[in-house]
Design an enzyme around this catalytic site. Structure first.
Site, PDB file in Angstrom:
ATOM      1  N   GLY A  12     -44.463 -29.700  25.830  1.00  9.93           N
ATOM      2  CA  GLY A  12     -43.867 -29.409  27.574  1.00  9.93           C
ATOM      3  C   GLY A  12     -43.777 -28.343  27.951  1.00  9.93           C
ATOM      4  N   GLY A  14     -43.395 -25.045  30.670  1.00  5.92           N
ATOM      5  CA  GLY A  14     -43.583 -24.756  32.255  1.00  5.92           C
ATOM      6  C   GLY A  14     -43.126 -23.483  32.174  1.00  5.92           C
ATOM      7  N   ASP A  62     -52.439 -34.337  27.594  1.00  7.45           N
ATOM      8  CA  ASP A  62     -51.755 -35.574  28.168  1.00  7.45           C
ATOM      9  C   ASP A  62     -50.559 -36.441  27.352  1.00  7.45           C
ATOM     10  OD1 ASP A  62     -49.904 -37.279  30.140  1.00  7.45           O
ATOM     11  OD2 ASP A  62     -52.451 -37.439  31.115  1.00  7.45           O
ATOM     12  N   LEU A  63     -48.806 -36.288  27.300  1.00  6.69           N
ATOM     13  CA  LEU A  63     -48.554 -36.430  27.065  1.00  6.69           C
ATOM     14  C   LEU A  63     -48.430 -37.579  26.660  1.00  6.69           C
ATOM     15  CD1 LEU A  63     -45.480 -33.291  26.775  1.00  6.69           C
ATOM     16  CD2 LEU A  63     -47.160 -34.284  24.625  1.00  6.69           C
ATOM     17  N   TYR A 155     -32.483 -41.249  35.340  1.00  4.99           N
ATOM     18  CA  TYR A 155     -32.103 -40.022  35.171  1.00  4.99           C
ATOM     19  C   TYR A 155     -31.204 -40.617  33.309  1.00  4.99           C
ATOM     20  CZ  TYR A 155     -31.483 -34.444  34.062  1.00  4.99           C
ATOM     21  OH  TYR A 155     -31.658 -33.414  33.411  1.00  4.99           O
ATOM     22  N   ALA A 158     -32.267 -41.827  30.209  1.00  4.86           N
ATOM     23  CA  ALA A 158     -33.146 -41.665  29.308  1.00  4.86           C
ATOM     24  C   ALA A 158     -32.432 -39.661  28.733  1.00  4.86           C
ATOM     25  CB  ALA A 158     -34.525 -41.403  30.291  1.00  4.86           C
ATOM     26  N   LYS A 159     -31.805 -39.166  29.238  1.00 10.21           N
ATOM     27  CA  LYS A 159     -31.183 -38.453  28.347  1.00 10.21           C
ATOM     28  C   LYS A 159     -29.941 -38.862  27.769  1.00 10.21           C
ATOM     29  CE  LYS A 159     -33.584 -34.907  30.268  1.00 10.21           C
ATOM     30  NZ  LYS A 159     -34.568 -34.118  29.597  1.00 10.21           N
TER      31      LYS A 159
END
Length: 252
Positions: A12, A14, A62-63, A155, A158-159
């Site tokens: 990941g 960026g 692609d993850l 969000y 998930a986090k």
């Protein structure tokens, strides 16, 4: 830091935190494989690494596709014969309403899939070789409590899920010698001014309105990945300049 000779996968990559993690580890002697969906962030790193003499390999996958992630990990093991650590820096802010009953199906699905699913896919790919080695470190990235609660319900879910998952994985994989820890950044800056790691020891104002420097978060990840953190697993480390403490800010 004991990066020299280590082989680290950064999943990941960026223009912000992922690039900071790659640069910090490569600058201190590690061989770093940077994984991203496109070359947009990898190409500047590749060019900069060549100019600095760093050991860096760029990989695209692609993850969201397990087979592509597996291929990258297989290639790493074939080329280097080992994998010492993995940093999973995947996820993004989900815009939308902060109230659950006004959250759309798309916002809910995107929050969970984009922020959590990659942990499963990367884990499935890297854990067999780490178990076989009998050692290894995996660092997951969640978000500080204030950031999670200001986000959308998906969000936040998930986090927050990454935090519980980190502690479960730390317990489950302890017998195999594989460590799991999580770093929780505050409101983080997402663009680096340079790909050269800044010098340490510079005073940083602990102010709530200051964005968290990606380099500071990257240093926390580096610590967990290397021998300096070898006796730590299941830890949840907040990196937000103390905002989560509720303490008063320094005087102007």
């Amino acid at each position: 830091m004991g990066s020299k000779g280590k082989v680290i996968l950064v999943a990941g990559v960026g223009p912000g935190l992922g690039s900071a993690v790659v640069s910090l580890l490569a600058a201190t002697g590690a061989t770093v494989v940077g994984l991203a969906r496109s070359r947009s962030s990898l190409d500047p790193l590749q060019k900069h690494a060549q100019s600095r003499g760093w050991s860096f390999r760029a990989a695209t996958a692609d993850l969201r596709v397990q087979a592509e992630v597996n291929t990258v990990v297989d290639e790493v093991m074939a080329e280097f014969g080992r994998l010492d650590g993995v940093s999973v820096n995947v996820g993004h802010w989900i815009s939308g309403d902060t109230l659950l009953h006004r959250t759309t199906e798309e916002e809910w699905s995107s929050g969970l899939h984009d922020n959590l699913d990659a942990v499963h896919r990367v884990g499935r790919a890297v854990l067999p070789p780490l178990i076989k080695q009998g050692r290894g470190s995996v660092v997951l990235v969640s978000a500080a409590e204030r950031v999670r609660r200001l986000g959308s319900p998906s969000y936040c879910a998930a986090k927050g899920g990454i935090i519980d998952l980190t502690q479960k994985l730390a317990a489950d994989y302890r017998p195999f010698g594989v460590r799991f820890n999580a770093v929780l950044p505050g409101n983080m800056e997402h663009e680096l001014e340079t790909l050269d790691p800044p010098e340490t020891g510079v005073a940083v104002p602990l102010r709530d309105n200051a964005g968290v420097d990606a380099w500071q978060v990257a240093r926390a990840i580096q610590y967990f990945l290397l021998e300096e953190g070898a006796w730590i697993t299941g830890a949840i480390l907040t990196v937000d300049g103390g905002q989560s403490t509720g303490g008063a800010e320094p005087p102007v």
